[in-house]
Enzyme design. Structure first.
Site, PDB file in Angstrom:
ATOM      1  N   SER A 164       5.651  -8.721  -5.396  1.00  0.00           N
ATOM      2  CA  SER A 164       4.543  -8.817  -4.110  1.00  0.00           C
ATOM      3  C   SER A 164       4.092 -10.292  -4.460  1.00  0.00           C
ATOM      4  O   SER A 164       3.964 -10.865  -5.475  1.00  0.00           O
ATOM      5  CB  SER A 164       3.573  -7.842  -4.266  1.00  0.00           C
ATOM      6  OG  SER A 164       2.623  -8.407  -3.138  1.00  0.00           O
ATOM      7  N   TYR A 179      -3.977  -3.848  -7.768  1.00  0.00           N
ATOM      8  CA  TYR A 179      -2.779  -3.770  -7.170  1.00  0.00           C
ATOM      9  C   TYR A 179      -2.030  -5.294  -7.389  1.00  0.00           C
ATOM     10  O   TYR A 179      -1.012  -5.277  -7.995  1.00  0.00           O
ATOM     11  CB  TYR A 179      -2.813  -3.721  -5.638  1.00  0.00           C
ATOM     12  CG  TYR A 179      -1.433  -4.051  -4.949  1.00  0.00           C
ATOM     13  CD1 TYR A 179      -0.656  -2.888  -4.765  1.00  0.00           C
ATOM     14  CD2 TYR A 179      -1.161  -5.169  -4.236  1.00  0.00           C
ATOM     15  CE1 TYR A 179       0.621  -3.054  -4.137  1.00  0.00           C
ATOM     16  CE2 TYR A 179       0.105  -5.421  -3.533  1.00  0.00           C
ATOM     17  CZ  TYR A 179       0.753  -4.165  -3.566  1.00  0.00           C
ATOM     18  OH  TYR A 179       2.226  -4.492  -2.832  1.00  0.00           O
ATOM     19  N   LYS A 183       1.273  -5.970  -9.847  1.00  0.00           N
ATOM     20  CA  LYS A 183       2.250  -6.651  -9.369  1.00  0.00           C
ATOM     21  C   LYS A 183       2.688  -7.822 -10.261  1.00  0.00           C
ATOM     22  O   LYS A 183       3.961  -8.331 -10.345  1.00  0.00           O
ATOM     23  CB  LYS A 183       2.220  -6.966  -7.802  1.00  0.00           C
ATOM     24  CG  LYS A 183       2.230  -5.990  -7.088  1.00  0.00           C
ATOM     25  CD  LYS A 183       3.438  -4.984  -7.052  1.00  0.00           C
ATOM     26  CE  LYS A 183       3.630  -4.090  -6.051  1.00  0.00           C
ATOM     27  NZ  LYS A 183       5.009  -3.381  -5.995  1.00  0.00           N
TER      28      LYS A 183
HETATM   29  P1  NDP Z   1       5.372   2.403   1.878  1.00  0.00           P
HETATM   30  O1  NDP Z   1       4.019   2.638   1.516  1.00  0.00           O
HETATM   31  O2  NDP Z   1       5.861   2.460   3.343  1.00  0.00           O
HETATM   32  O3  NDP Z   1       6.441   2.960   0.820  1.00  0.00           O
HETATM   33  C1  NDP Z   1       6.130   3.384  -0.409  1.00  0.00           C
HETATM   34  C2  NDP Z   1       7.188   4.012  -0.996  1.00  0.00           C
HETATM   35  O4  NDP Z   1       6.802   4.209  -2.502  1.00  0.00           O
HETATM   36  C3  NDP Z   1       7.510   5.455  -0.436  1.00  0.00           C
HETATM   37  O5  NDP Z   1       8.841   5.515  -0.143  1.00  0.00           O
HETATM   38  C4  NDP Z   1       6.879   6.304  -1.477  1.00  0.00           C
HETATM   39  O6  NDP Z   1       7.605   7.749  -1.697  1.00  0.00           O
HETATM   40  C5  NDP Z   1       7.146   5.563  -2.844  1.00  0.00           C
HETATM   41  N1  NDP Z   1       6.117   6.121  -3.644  1.00  0.00           N
HETATM   42  C6  NDP Z   1       5.049   5.993  -3.980  1.00  0.00           C
HETATM   43  N2  NDP Z   1       4.645   6.557  -5.046  1.00  0.00           N
HETATM   44  C7  NDP Z   1       5.617   6.893  -5.859  1.00  0.00           C
HETATM   45  C8  NDP Z   1       5.823   7.771  -7.014  1.00  0.00           C
HETATM   46  N3  NDP Z   1       4.834   8.004  -7.774  1.00  0.00           N
HETATM   47  N4  NDP Z   1       6.913   7.952  -7.359  1.00  0.00           N
HETATM   48  C9  NDP Z   1       8.110   7.962  -6.373  1.00  0.00           C
HETATM   49  N5  NDP Z   1       7.958   7.008  -5.198  1.00  0.00           N
HETATM   50  C10 NDP Z   1       6.909   6.664  -4.864  1.00  0.00           C
HETATM   51  O7  NDP Z   1       5.492   0.908   1.281  1.00  0.00           O
HETATM   52  P2  NDP Z   1       6.362  -0.522   1.394  1.00  0.00           P
HETATM   53  O8  NDP Z   1       7.699  -0.062   1.898  1.00  0.00           O
HETATM   54  O9  NDP Z   1       5.550  -1.262   2.370  1.00  0.00           O
HETATM   55  O10 NDP Z   1       6.383  -0.959  -0.109  1.00  0.00           O
HETATM   56  C11 NDP Z   1       7.600  -0.905  -0.701  1.00  0.00           C
HETATM   57  C12 NDP Z   1       7.304  -1.678  -2.032  1.00  0.00           C
HETATM   58  O11 NDP Z   1       6.938  -3.026  -1.616  1.00  0.00           O
HETATM   59  C13 NDP Z   1       5.900  -1.286  -2.709  1.00  0.00           C
HETATM   60  O12 NDP Z   1       6.334  -1.676  -4.269  1.00  0.00           O
HETATM   61  C14 NDP Z   1       4.946  -2.286  -2.308  1.00  0.00           C
HETATM   62  O13 NDP Z   1       3.751  -2.750  -3.385  1.00  0.00           O
HETATM   63  C15 NDP Z   1       5.834  -3.695  -2.100  1.00  0.00           C
HETATM   64  N6  NDP Z   1       5.326  -4.631  -1.181  1.00  0.00           N
HETATM   65  C16 NDP Z   1       4.975  -4.468   0.017  1.00  0.00           C
HETATM   66  C17 NDP Z   1       4.565  -5.447   1.023  1.00  0.00           C
HETATM   67  C18 NDP Z   1       4.099  -4.876   2.425  1.00  0.00           C
HETATM   68  O14 NDP Z   1       3.441  -5.876   3.071  1.00  0.00           O
HETATM   69  N7  NDP Z   1       4.589  -3.740   2.848  1.00  0.00           N
HETATM   70  C19 NDP Z   1       4.277  -6.561   0.524  1.00  0.00           C
HETATM   71  C20 NDP Z   1       4.568  -6.921  -0.994  1.00  0.00           C
HETATM   72  C21 NDP Z   1       5.320  -5.934  -1.581  1.00  0.00           C
HETATM   73  P3  NDP Z   1       6.982   8.910  -0.636  1.00  0.00           P
HETATM   74  O15 NDP Z   1       6.958   8.309   0.988  1.00  0.00           O
HETATM   75  O16 NDP Z   1       7.700  10.098  -1.148  1.00  0.00           O
HETATM   76  O17 NDP Z   1       5.301   9.088  -0.893  1.00  0.00           O
END
Ligand code: NDP
Length: 275
Positions: A164, A179, A183
């Site tokens: 991130s 967070y 990252k």
């Molecule tokens: P979402 O919140 O939409 O999705 C998060 C995902 O992580 C879901 O698929 C969730 O699964 C999964 N997850 C969470 N906890 C666990 C766990 N313990 N074991 C397995 N899977 C898990 O997030 P984004 O798509 O926005 O984010 C994806 C990545 O990108 C993350 O690492 C986030 O930090 C990073 N990111 C996001 C940004 C943004 O602006 N959106 C910016 C920069 C980085 P489930 O649905 O089953 O809970």
């Protein structure tokens, strides 16, 4: 010739960016950024996609997404696995199962993540541990499991972390210390593992997105509606990124086109970190 050897001077660009024959595992592949990556990989011709989600609570959405992928790209085999990435045994078992069921494992996208805006002075130890357990330890365990399979198979591999811009800078006014720290650790882990695993022909890279239009972003907008204008002002592009705009960089890092790239961290943020 293996599909995964480095390209030659005469490899056409279309072949360099193709994922034909490759099996790819994506944690957090059931929604948001992870689902866009899955779409990109299917579109690039991946033979198999393993979509990892967190638990049985999200199985129906993960299965629905898998069905969408199968309908759009029938030649890509898609399977869904529930696995908590913060459990080292669970992610190792799941990764081994994916490799056994698909017969190979070429690309692992370490993308699952949890957001927290707990203020540092008030943050409960449980909150700090929960976020670190998924964002840092979960990332480490997933990469270890992937590299063990790749090393045992003697095949080259690609590991791609979703870090991130929080790993590069401190955003404000929201408070995101744990967070951001988790990252930043992923950004550094990327470089360390790239150096350590080069001897196994495993490339390790990261993508560091800025504000991306996903459920995670929606939570922030709901909490800080007055700040949306400021965030956009801080971003030279002046808008949030759509998830599909990340597909290209993830396909590049999974494909032969990135044959000489390891330890890199691609910031995709509309210029946010430039000032
Ligand atoms: P979402 O919140 O939409 O999705 C998060 C995902 O992580 C879901 O698929 C969730 O699964 C999964 N997850 C969470 N906890 C666990 C766990 N313990 N074991 C397995 N899977 C898990 O997030 P984004 O798509 O926005 O984010 C994806 C990545 O990108 C993350 O690492 C986030 O930090 C990073 N990111 C996001 C940004 C943004 O602006 N959106 C910016 C920069 C980085 P489930 O649905 O089953 O809970």
């Amino acid at each position: 010739m293996s599909l995964h050897t480095a390209p030659t001077e005469s490899t056409p660009l279309s072949a360099m960016f193709s994922l034909q024959g490759k099996v790819c595992l994506i944690t957090g592949g059931n929604r948001g950024i992870g689902y866009a990556i899955a779409q990109g990989y299917a579109e690039a011709g991946a033979a198999g996609l393993a979509i990892i989600h967190s638990s049985s609570k999200t199985s129906s959405i993960a299965e629905a997404r898998a069905d969408e992928l199968r309908a759009a790209w029938p030649s890509t085999e898609v399977a869904v696995y529930a696995c908590d990435v913060s459990d080292p045994v669970a992610i190792e078992t799941t990764t081994n199962r994916v490799a056994a069921e698909f017969g190979r494992l070429d690309v692992v996208v370490v993308n699952a993540g949890l957001y927290s805006d707990a203020k540092a002075l008030d943050m409960a130890p449980e909150e700090a541990q929960k976020v670190t357990a998924v964002n840092y330890f979960g990332a480490l365990y997933t990469a270890q499991a992937a590299a063990r399979v790749m090393r045992a198979n003697g095949t080259p591999g690609k590991i791609i972390f979703t870090a991130s811009i929080n790993g590069h800078m401190i955003l404000r006014p929201q408070r995101e210390s744990i967070y951001s720290a988790s990252k930043a650790a992923v950004c550094h882990l990327t470089r360390a593992l790239a150096v350590e695993w080069a001897e196994y022909n495993i490339q390790v890279n990261a993508v560091s997105p800025g504000y991306i239009d996903t459920e995670m972003n929606d939570i922030m907008i709901e909490k800080y509606p007055d700040q949306v204008g400021n965030w956009l002002k801080d971003c030279p592009a002046g808008r949030f990124c759509k998830v599909w705009e990340l597909k290209g960089v993830y396909v590049f890092l999974a494909s032969q086109a990135s044959s000489y790239v390891t330890g890199a961290d691609y910031v995709v943020d509309g210029g946010h970190t430039c000032h």
